[in-house]
Design a protein around this motif. Structure first.
Motif, PDB file in Angstrom:
ATOM      1  N   SER A   1       0.848  -1.180   0.000  1.00 49.82           N
ATOM      2  CA  SER A   1       0.000   0.000   0.000  1.00 49.82           C
ATOM      3  C   SER A   1       0.887   1.236   0.000  1.00 49.82           C
ATOM      4  N   ARG A   2       0.286   2.347  -0.308  1.00 51.79           N
ATOM      5  CA  ARG A   2       0.994   3.634  -0.275  1.00 51.79           C
ATOM      6  C   ARG A   2       1.485   3.937   1.141  1.00 51.79           C
ATOM      7  N   GLN A   3       0.780   3.365   2.113  1.00 51.58           N
ATOM      8  CA  GLN A   3       1.119   3.668   3.509  1.00 51.58           C
ATOM      9  C   GLN A   3       2.327   2.882   3.993  1.00 51.58           C
ATOM     10  N   GLN A   4       2.724   1.859   3.219  1.00 55.47           N
ATOM     11  CA  GLN A   4       3.811   1.015   3.680  1.00 55.47           C
ATOM     12  C   GLN A   4       4.833   0.826   2.562  1.00 55.47           C
ATOM     13  N   PRO A   5       5.704   1.831   2.403  1.00 53.99           N
ATOM     14  CA  PRO A   5       6.678   1.737   1.320  1.00 53.99           C
ATOM     15  C   PRO A   5       7.665   0.607   1.587  1.00 53.99           C
ATOM     16  N   SER A   6       8.195   0.038   0.530  1.00 49.49           N
ATOM     17  CA  SER A   6       9.227  -0.988   0.675  1.00 49.49           C
ATOM     18  C   SER A   6      10.492  -0.346   1.222  1.00 49.49           C
ATOM     19  N   LEU A   7      11.381  -1.194   1.717  1.00 51.28           N
ATOM     20  CA  LEU A   7      12.649  -0.672   2.241  1.00 51.28           C
ATOM     21  C   LEU A   7      13.449   0.011   1.124  1.00 51.28           C
ATOM     22  N   ARG A   8      13.376  -0.553  -0.085  1.00 51.57           N
ATOM     23  CA  ARG A   8      14.015   0.100  -1.234  1.00 51.57           C
ATOM     24  C   ARG A   8      13.536   1.527  -1.405  1.00 51.57           C
ATOM     25  N   GLU A   9      12.204   1.704  -1.254  1.00 51.24           N
ATOM     26  CA  GLU A   9      11.619   3.024  -1.458  1.00 51.24           C
ATOM     27  C   GLU A   9      12.029   3.995  -0.349  1.00 51.24           C
ATOM     28  N   VAL A  10      12.055   3.498   0.881  1.00 49.97           N
ATOM     29  CA  VAL A  10      12.508   4.345   1.996  1.00 49.97           C
ATOM     30  C   VAL A  10      13.950   4.785   1.741  1.00 49.97           C
ATOM     31  N   PHE A  11      14.785   3.832   1.377  1.00 49.70           N
ATOM     32  CA  PHE A  11      16.193   4.114   1.134  1.00 49.70           C
ATOM     33  C   PHE A  11      16.357   5.094  -0.036  1.00 49.70           C
ATOM     34  N   ALA A  12      15.627   4.856  -1.108  1.00 45.77           N
ATOM     35  CA  ALA A  12      15.715   5.707  -2.303  1.00 45.77           C
ATOM     36  C   ALA A  12      15.364   7.158  -1.963  1.00 45.77           C
ATOM     37  N   THR A  13      14.292   7.307  -1.201  1.00 41.70           N
ATOM     38  CA  THR A  13      13.838   8.652  -0.837  1.00 41.70           C
ATOM     39  C   THR A  13      14.853   9.356   0.048  1.00 41.70           C
ATOM     40  N   LYS A  14      15.374   8.629   1.039  1.00 43.28           N
ATOM     41  CA  LYS A  14      16.346   9.236   1.952  1.00 43.28           C
ATOM     42  C   LYS A  14      17.646   9.566   1.228  1.00 43.28           C
ATOM     43  N   LEU A  15      18.066   8.685   0.339  1.00 48.79           N
ATOM     44  CA  LEU A  15      19.311   8.923  -0.398  1.00 48.79           C
ATOM     45  C   LEU A  15      19.211  10.224  -1.192  1.00 48.79           C
ATOM     46  N   ARG A  16      18.093  10.363  -1.926  1.00 48.82           N
ATOM     47  CA  ARG A  16      17.907  11.579  -2.734  1.00 48.82           C
ATOM     48  C   ARG A  16      17.837  12.812  -1.836  1.00 48.82           C
ATOM     49  N   GLU A  17      17.103  12.685  -0.743  1.00 50.12           N
ATOM     50  CA  GLU A  17      16.929  13.807   0.184  1.00 50.12           C
ATOM     51  C   GLU A  17      18.280  14.247   0.766  1.00 50.12           C
ATOM     52  N   LEU A  18      19.076  13.298   1.205  1.00 53.32           N
ATOM     53  CA  LEU A  18      20.382  13.626   1.791  1.00 53.32           C
ATOM     54  C   LEU A  18      21.328  14.175   0.724  1.00 53.32           C
ATOM     55  N   ARG A  19      21.274  13.620  -0.468  1.00 51.18           N
ATOM     56  CA  ARG A  19      22.121  14.129  -1.567  1.00 51.18           C
ATOM     57  C   ARG A  19      21.749  15.581  -1.870  1.00 51.18           C
ATOM     58  N   HIS A  20      20.460  15.846  -1.994  1.00 51.08           N
ATOM     59  CA  HIS A  20      20.010  17.218  -2.260  1.00 51.08           C
ATOM     60  C   HIS A  20      20.424  18.171  -1.146  1.00 51.08           C
ATOM     61  N   SER A  21      20.281  17.711   0.098  1.00 59.40           N
ATOM     62  CA  SER A  21      20.577  18.588   1.232  1.00 59.40           C
ATOM     63  C   SER A  21      22.048  18.987   1.260  1.00 59.40           C
ATOM     64  N   GLN A  22      22.876  18.200   0.563  1.00 62.27           N
ATOM     65  CA  GLN A  22      24.303  18.533   0.509  1.00 62.27           C
ATOM     66  C   GLN A  22      24.680  19.185  -0.821  1.00 62.27           C
ATOM     67  N   GLY A  23      23.664  19.467  -1.624  1.00 63.13           N
ATOM     68  CA  GLY A  23      23.915  20.144  -2.892  1.00 63.13           C
ATOM     69  C   GLY A  23      24.733  19.329  -3.870  1.00 63.13           C
ATOM     70  N   LEU A  24      24.611  18.007  -3.778  1.00 66.06           N
ATOM     71  CA  LEU A  24      25.386  17.135  -4.669  1.00 66.06           C
ATOM     72  C   LEU A  24      24.538  16.675  -5.858  1.00 66.06           C
ATOM     73  N   SER A  25      25.142  16.632  -7.020  1.00 66.34           N
ATOM     74  CA  SER A  25      24.494  16.029  -8.185  1.00 66.34           C
ATOM     75  C   SER A  25      24.639  14.514  -8.089  1.00 66.34           C
ATOM     76  N   GLN A  26      23.848  13.800  -8.896  1.00 66.68           N
ATOM     77  CA  GLN A  26      24.005  12.338  -8.952  1.00 66.68           C
ATOM     78  C   GLN A  26      25.414  11.991  -9.430  1.00 66.68           C
ATOM     79  N   GLU A  27      25.919  12.772 -10.378  1.00 71.05           N
ATOM     80  CA  GLU A  27      27.274  12.548 -10.916  1.00 71.05           C
ATOM     81  C   GLU A  27      28.312  12.658  -9.806  1.00 71.05           C
ATOM     82  N   LYS A  28      28.170  13.701  -8.997  1.00 71.07           N
ATOM     83  CA  LYS A  28      29.160  13.935  -7.949  1.00 71.07           C
ATOM     84  C   LYS A  28      29.089  12.837  -6.887  1.00 71.07           C
ATOM     85  N   LEU A  29      27.875  12.499  -6.499  1.00 63.46           N
ATOM     86  CA  LEU A  29      27.737  11.430  -5.500  1.00 63.46           C
ATOM     87  C   LEU A  29      28.311  10.119  -6.048  1.00 63.46           C
TER      88      LEU A  29
END
Lengths: 77, 77
Positions: free
Chosen positions: A4-32
């Motif tokens: 369900s939308r209310q219970q994201p997979s661990l992959r999805e949790v990780f994906a969201t946090k990874l992007r969020e932390l990367r953005h918060s540090q002003g890093l591009s995908q290339e740089k990371l």
């Protein structure tokens, strides 16, 4: 496995946090990717939860971002 | 990459915690494997930090043990 939308997979949790932390540090995908020794397209696919990322790469992401591993799983059950 | 005894790899942290949590619940490797839908020899190799375990299987281990994912990474940097 259906989820369900209310219970994201661990992959999805990780994906969201990874992007969020990367953005918060002003890093591009290339740089990371460069900091991790991984390919840019791989980072993109992890952030779309398309990849079954391994523990060794999870460690690389945490190291490159300078965060604790648990920070990448924040919000997971 | 060489690592000192003071700085275990994430695989090693995970392996140690997995075994510890499995033991604390009185589960055999066979039983945990069955609960996860994985093979017994695979569980053993993960507990010896021989496997580059994936995020989907990390999720299965946490679910089978009834613990939060972060509990499997306790002690990690």
């Amino acid at each position: 496995m259906a989820r369900s939308r209310q219970q994201p997979s661990l992959r999805e949790v990780f994906a969201t946090k990874l992007r969020e932390l990367r953005h918060s540090q002003g890093l591009s995908q290339e740089k990371l990717a460069e900091l991790c020794g991984l390919h840019r397209t791989y980072v993109g696919s992890v952030e779309r939860a398309e990849r079954n990322v391994s523990i060794d790469n999870i460690e690389k992401f945490a190291g490159a971002l300078g965060v604790a591993v648990r920070d990448l799983f924040e919000g997971a059950r």
